[in-house]
Design an enzyme around this catalytic site. Structure first.
Site, PDB file in Angstrom:
ATOM      1  N   ASP A 252     -15.436   9.603   9.134  1.00  0.00           N
ATOM      2  CA  ASP A 252     -14.346   8.718   8.738  1.00  0.00           C
ATOM      3  C   ASP A 252     -13.041   9.498   8.801  1.00  0.00           C
ATOM      4  O   ASP A 252     -13.034  10.733   8.640  1.00  0.00           O
ATOM      5  CB  ASP A 252     -14.557   8.163   7.328  1.00  0.00           C
ATOM      6  CG  ASP A 252     -13.719   6.911   7.082  1.00  0.00           C
ATOM      7  OD1 ASP A 252     -14.248   5.794   7.291  1.00  0.00           O
ATOM      8  OD2 ASP A 252     -12.542   7.041   6.700  1.00  0.00           O
TER       9      ASP A 252
ATOM     10  N   ARG B 149       0.813  -1.224   0.000  1.00  0.00           N
ATOM     11  CA  ARG B 149       0.000   0.000   0.000  1.00  0.00           C
ATOM     12  C   ARG B 149       0.846   1.273   0.000  1.00  0.00           C
ATOM     13  O   ARG B 149       0.503   2.246  -0.664  1.00  0.00           O
ATOM     14  CB  ARG B 149      -0.947  -0.006   1.199  1.00  0.00           C
ATOM     15  CG  ARG B 149      -2.004  -1.095   1.109  1.00  0.00           C
ATOM     16  CD  ARG B 149      -3.070  -0.912   2.161  1.00  0.00           C
ATOM     17  NE  ARG B 149      -4.099  -1.950   2.049  1.00  0.00           N
ATOM     18  CZ  ARG B 149      -5.173  -2.015   2.825  1.00  0.00           C
ATOM     19  NH1 ARG B 149      -5.355  -1.113   3.784  1.00  0.00           N
ATOM     20  NH2 ARG B 149      -6.064  -2.977   2.679  1.00  0.00           N
TER      21      ARG B 149
END
Length: 284
Positions: A141, A32
């Site tokens: 979030d 990632r």
């Protein structure tokens, strides 16, 4: 990437997002964060760690945290938590809040918005029961990138096929090219805000129903305990908390207790009333 670089990146991610990574997750970090290196034209992960250590690249820091955030979600995920909302929680709170006609719901770690939009569609389907009520759905979030997608309410064919009944797709979505966009009426029911769960969220106020599903699994035990304690503080005295199927409060905090009937549902622990002294004087 050296072992020291990996340890630094793990410590950095834990401090910024609460994410707890073990050695077996090294491949995930390399995969990632490799994309972050390419995005910022950084040659390798060791140089990425060097840049982060300077503390002068807030854009890079944000990109690293967002790259490591898991955003797996879909409409009506796991079904049971939404059946609970419709069949148990909504009737309970419509009765309990009849005098104020006000209800607040919080979806923490809402990702790209499918969870809060699922609740908003259920509320719309129960419009006669909630007519005249002020119902607020706050969705938060840590990732600003996924929040922008959530606000747009635009989903591809695969995303709308995951858990969304065809009747709801036809009723609440409009096809836009090869995507589907949820109606402005449903989007208006959700207030999306950026929020990091490991930081204070007291400014959000008190909530009657809290969905915090499938995020605690990424935290270590002390972080879980801290977040759960603060979630309890953010709940009304009779408030309800819904966790993911692999999550629990048992053995982590005494502030919350499992519902005796409904799996995955938790409420504030009822503290025993203090024993009152009768104040009787001792006889001589």
């Amino acid at each position: 990437m050296t072992e020291l670089d990996f340890e630094f990146l793990c410590a950095f991610l834990k401090a910024r997002s609460g994410l707890s990574l073990t050695a077996e997750k090294r491949y995930l970090v390399e995969s990632r964060l490799g994309s972050v290196c390419r995005q910022f034209a950084i040659d390798n992960l060791s140089l990425l760690a060097t840049h982060l250590k300077t503390g002068r690249r807030s854009d890079l820091e944000t990109a690293v945290v967002e790259a490591m955030t898991t955003n797996e979600t879909f409409f009506f995920r796991d079904k049971a938590p939404f059946d609970l909302f419709r069949d148990v929680l909504l009737p309970r709170f419509l009765a309990a809040r009849a005098s104020t006609r006000r209800l607040r719901v919080w979806c923490a770690a809402a990702s790209t918005g499918q969870e809060p939009y699922s609740l908003a569609m259920l509320l719309d389907q129960n419009a006669p029961r909630v007519a005249g009520w002020q119902i607020e759905i706050v969705a938060t979030d840590i990732s600003t990138e996924v929040l922008e997608k959530a606000k747009a309410g635009l989903y591809n064919q695969f995303e709308v096929q995951r858990g969304l009944p065809i009747q709801m797709l036809l009723k609440y979505f409009t096809q836009v090219g090869d995507h589907w966009q949820i109606s402005p009426q449903i989007r208006a029911k959700v207030d999306f805000r950026p929020l990091n769960l490991i930081k204070s969220f007291s400014h959000l106020g008190s909530f009657d129903i809290v969905y915090c599903r499938n995020v605690l699994i990424y935290f270590d035990l002390p972080t879980k305990a801290d977040v759960l304690q603060r979630l309890s503080n953010a709940m009304s005295p009779d408030g309800a908390l819904l966790l993911g199927a692999a999550e629990t409060v048992i053995g982590i905090t005494d502030a919350l207790s499992p519902d005796p009937v409904n799996r995955g549902l938790y409420g504030k622990t009822i503290q025993p009333a203090p024993v009152r002294s009768l104040g009787l004087a001792a006889s001589s």
